[in-house]
Design a protein around this motif. Structure first.
Motif, short mmCIF file in Angstrom:
data_model
loop_
_atom_site.label_atom_id
_atom_site.label_comp_id
_atom_site.label_asym_id
_atom_site.label_seq_id
_atom_site.Cartn_x
_atom_site.Cartn_y
_atom_site.Cartn_z
N GLU A 9 -7.53 3.07 8.21
CA GLU A 9 -8.71 2.43 7.62
C GLU A 9 -8.30 1.22 6.78
N LYS A 10 -7.24 1.37 5.99
CA LYS A 10 -6.76 0.24 5.17
C LYS A 10 -6.22 -0.89 6.04
N THR A 11 -5.58 -0.53 7.16
CA THR A 11 -5.07 -1.54 8.08
C THR A 11 -6.22 -2.30 8.73
N TYR A 17 -6.23 7.35 6.43
CA TYR A 17 -6.28 6.41 5.30
C TYR A 17 -5.53 5.11 5.65
N LEU A 67 0.85 -1.18 0.00
CA LEU A 67 0.00 0.00 0.00
C LEU A 67 0.90 1.24 0.00
N GLU A 84 -9.21 -2.73 7.43
CA GLU A 84 -9.79 -3.60 6.39
C GLU A 84 -8.99 -4.90 6.28
#
Length: 294
Positions: free
Chosen positions: A275-277, A272, A246, A279
């Motif tokens: 949030e990606k972590t 960001y 990422l 997910e």
């Protein structure tokens, strides 16, 4: 539900000095997946927005752990200041790996006071910068870890040591100093830091550990990181079988966070990343393994 924050809990490790830990969770009867965070070089658990990261994961239904490495230079009385410079000088990668092991072992004890809050079969590690290298090595040797995330990680501990004349001078004097630009302190590194690395070089080779990983790995890096080149995360991605990269466009080494962080919200870049972590952590391990193999 209100978040429970247990701050500055002293954990006994293997190296005389205590490990200071924080636990963040919502006090339900539901066992929660665990996230353990490791800070980086010249870092500490209360730096910047790390507390807000704890709140974020607690609100998302996780049991979040962060801690100070026992020899990071801070003290239990002053966990945000480098007052124990001798401990800083005595630190090395082996001690940090032992501290992380002690932390994992502690929260998985049957009599851990939050034992009913955690799901011991679902543990993820996050490491920032130098802590990224530490969590990669630990995840390769600790089979109770099933997900791994690195933020702005280094990829080679060995290349960060001085060479030739500088190395000889370090051996001769027994100590070399680095400047902590944030505090203007000169912090010592005793020569044992280098000898410990050489004596344990195979174990401390991050590429070896990354190639041995059999769990999903999320590799996060800012494209404008000047502290650790983005190529370091590129290498981790190449070495590991089940990895996802990422890249955060224009983000720096700490994703726009500074210390102290007094804003009500985290930076846009760090939000960001979190949030990606989340997910990644929310996705079942089997699904991640299938999606990232190769």
């Amino acid at each position: 539900m209100e978040i429970t924050r247990q701050k500055n809990i002293e954990i006994q490790g293997k190296h005389e000095k205590p490990i200071l830990a924080d636990f963040f969770y919502t006090p339900t009867n539901q066992p929660k997946p665990v996230v353990i965070f490791c800070h980086g070089y010249k870092g500490f658990k209360d730096w910047g927005a790390w507390d807000k990261m704890g709140d974020f994961f607690a609100e998302a239904g996780y049991f979040f752990v962060k801690f100070n490495f026992s020899h990071n230079g801070t003290t239990p009385e002053k966990p945000t200041e480098f007052l124990d410079v001798e401990a800083f000088g005595d630190n090395n990668y082996s001690i940090e790996l032992d501290d992380l092991q002690s932390m994992i072992d502690h929260i998985l004890l049957p009599d851990f006071n939050c034992a009913q809050q955690i799901d011991p079969s679902n543990i993820g590690l996050i490491g920032h910068s130098r802590g990224g290298g530490i969590v990669v090595i630990k995840a390769a040797e600790e089979n109770r870890i099933n997900k791994l995330i690195t933020f702005s990680s280094v990829s080679d501990f060995g290349e960060r040591f001085p060479e030739e004349e500088e190395l000889e001078k370090w051996e001769e004097k027994g100590v070399r100093y680095i400047l902590n630009t944030r505090t203007n302190q000169k912090l010592p590194h005793h020569y044992q830091f280098y000898t410990n690395f050489k004596e344990n070089e195979e174990r401390l080779t991050i590429s070896r550990a990354a190639k041995a990983l059999e769990i999903p790995l999320l590799i996060v890096h800012g494209s404008s990181d000047v502290a650790v080149p983005i190529s370091a995360s590129g290498k981790l991605f190449e070495w590991s079988t089940f990895s996802e990269l990422l890249l955060v466009e224009n983000a720096d080494h700490v994703y726009g966070i500074t210390h102290p962080w007094n804003e009500p919200e985290v930076s846009k870049d760090f939000k960001y990343v979190l949030e990606k972590t989340r997910e990644f952590m929310d996705t079942p391990q089997e699904e991640l393994l299938r999606a990232t193999e190769g």
